[in-house]
Write a protein that holds these residues in place. Sequence first.
Motif, short mmCIF file in Angstrom:
data_model
loop_
_atom_site.label_atom_id
_atom_site.label_comp_id
_atom_site.label_asym_id
_atom_site.label_seq_id
_atom_site.Cartn_x
_atom_site.Cartn_y
_atom_site.Cartn_z
N MET A 1 77.15 30.07 48.59
CA MET A 1 77.32 29.35 49.83
C MET A 1 78.59 29.35 50.37
O MET A 1 79.37 28.60 49.52
CB MET A 1 76.43 28.04 49.77
CG MET A 1 76.30 27.23 50.93
SD MET A 1 75.56 25.73 50.49
CE MET A 1 75.70 24.75 52.22
N ASN A 2 78.95 29.84 51.24
CA ASN A 2 80.32 29.76 51.75
C ASN A 2 80.88 28.62 52.53
O ASN A 2 81.88 28.22 52.66
CB ASN A 2 80.47 31.17 52.69
CG ASN A 2 80.43 32.40 51.93
OD1 ASN A 2 81.11 32.35 50.86
ND2 ASN A 2 80.05 33.32 52.56
N ASP B 1 84.50 28.31 50.72
CA ASP B 1 85.18 29.18 49.87
C ASP B 1 85.88 30.14 50.40
O ASP B 1 85.78 31.35 50.25
CB ASP B 1 83.72 30.24 49.66
CG ASP B 1 83.87 31.13 48.47
OD1 ASP B 1 84.56 30.86 47.67
OD2 ASP B 1 82.98 32.19 48.49
N ASN B 2 86.82 29.55 51.30
CA ASN B 2 88.00 30.10 51.84
C ASN B 2 87.58 31.45 52.63
O ASN B 2 88.35 32.41 52.49
CB ASN B 2 88.92 30.64 50.87
CG ASN B 2 90.44 30.65 51.20
OD1 ASN B 2 90.80 30.19 52.40
ND2 ASN B 2 91.14 31.69 50.58
N GLU C 1 83.99 35.11 60.15
CA GLU C 1 82.76 35.70 59.45
C GLU C 1 81.78 34.53 59.83
O GLU C 1 80.37 34.88 59.09
CB GLU C 1 82.85 35.39 57.91
CG GLU C 1 84.30 36.49 57.65
CD GLU C 1 84.52 36.51 56.06
OE1 GLU C 1 83.48 36.48 55.30
OE2 GLU C 1 85.63 36.49 55.69
N LEU C 2 81.66 33.35 60.35
CA LEU C 2 80.57 32.43 60.63
C LEU C 2 79.51 33.18 61.44
O LEU C 2 79.73 34.02 62.44
CB LEU C 2 81.15 31.20 61.25
CG LEU C 2 81.90 30.36 60.52
CD1 LEU C 2 82.47 29.06 61.29
CD2 LEU C 2 81.33 29.82 59.22
N ASP C 3 78.38 32.87 61.12
CA ASP C 3 77.17 33.51 62.05
C ASP C 3 77.25 32.78 63.50
O ASP C 3 77.09 31.67 63.84
CB ASP C 3 75.95 33.14 61.29
CG ASP C 3 74.73 33.69 61.89
OD1 ASP C 3 74.54 33.91 63.16
OD2 ASP C 3 73.58 34.10 61.16
N THR D 1 87.41 31.21 69.43
CA THR D 1 86.90 30.76 70.89
C THR D 1 86.57 31.73 71.99
O THR D 1 85.59 31.58 72.52
CB THR D 1 87.80 29.83 71.43
OG1 THR D 1 89.32 30.36 71.82
CG2 THR D 1 87.99 28.83 70.64
N ASN D 2 87.08 32.94 71.81
CA ASN D 2 86.83 34.03 72.82
C ASN D 2 85.66 34.41 72.49
O ASN D 2 84.92 35.30 73.32
CB ASN D 2 88.09 35.17 72.71
CG ASN D 2 89.43 34.77 73.39
OD1 ASN D 2 89.36 33.77 74.14
ND2 ASN D 2 90.44 35.54 73.10
N LEU D 3 85.31 34.45 70.98
CA LEU D 3 83.85 35.11 70.88
C LEU D 3 82.91 34.47 71.30
O LEU D 3 81.64 34.96 71.59
CB LEU D 3 83.77 35.05 69.34
CG LEU D 3 84.76 35.91 68.34
CD1 LEU D 3 84.44 35.49 67.06
CD2 LEU D 3 84.50 37.55 68.68
N LEU D 4 82.89 33.15 71.75
CA LEU D 4 81.74 32.31 71.89
C LEU D 4 81.89 31.45 73.54
O LEU D 4 80.99 31.04 74.10
CB LEU D 4 81.77 30.86 71.11
CG LEU D 4 81.31 31.44 69.78
CD1 LEU D 4 81.83 30.15 68.77
CD2 LEU D 4 79.90 31.55 69.55
#
Length: 293
Positions: free
Chosen positions: A1-2, A20-21, A26-28, A58-61
Amino acid sequence: MNTKTQTRSDGIVKEIINLDNISILELDKEEIISLFKSHGVLLFRGFDVDTNLFKEFTNLLSIDFRNYAGGAFNRRVINGDQTLLSVNDFKSEIKLHGEMYYQQNIPLMLWFFCANPPLEDGETTVCDGRQFFNEISSSTKELFSKKKLKFTVQISHQDWQKKYQTDDLNTLEEIFQQNNTHLTVNDDQSILLEYISPAIIPSRCGKYRVFINSLLPTKQLNPKILNFEDDSEISDEVVAELNEISEKITTEISWQKSDILMIDNTRILHGRRSFADDQRDIYIRLCSPAFSF
């Protein structure tokens, strides 16, 4: 679990904590979107984030990043990027509010980034505008249903050029038309603006009523510019009631370095506690979500 996802005891802020650094990239994304739609405010903590990575994440979302033209405060541009701004104009408290609710064209979503936390104090405050509405007395709800808010502001020629980032009156008129704001240009090229807005709005899904506006900080910092649309005064009793509710349901976020806060500006009010040191450096980005909500 990260990562660990937990709801704070206040029941409002959803925290996503790095265990887990892993990289924040990498977040979903779909999980973030789902949590955001449900809670309206997310806190990302424990991720190794600098200014560039904050912008990349922030550009991703998000879409439609915007500058702060027409904004009420002075905001320092970070690294020449007009969409990345410091919020430390002054150190006193700012009451709960929706961002830029003194005009029609508001950013639908806000991102905050803790470049450097304060030594103490300076917490950001948040509350759910749906809960705020539920706490308001019946008489005050009725008052707001009958009377909208009116902002009336006189701005000098020099100041409006700086505030709206233009020296062209035609451009200024277009900005005001887009924001449903009445503009009067005086002989000395100073201007008078009048903007009428509701204090309570329907939620985006249409199921709820939301108390979200700029009433409390305006009454705190510049009370003469705000009355009801019929020019009657907003009574001290009403303002006191709203301030009492806000203290009752406010959640405080004590900043840690590299924290990121994601806020639904159609539902969640925000503000901040006062602070005394020069360490606090919080950045903001104004935008819309790159997803339906």
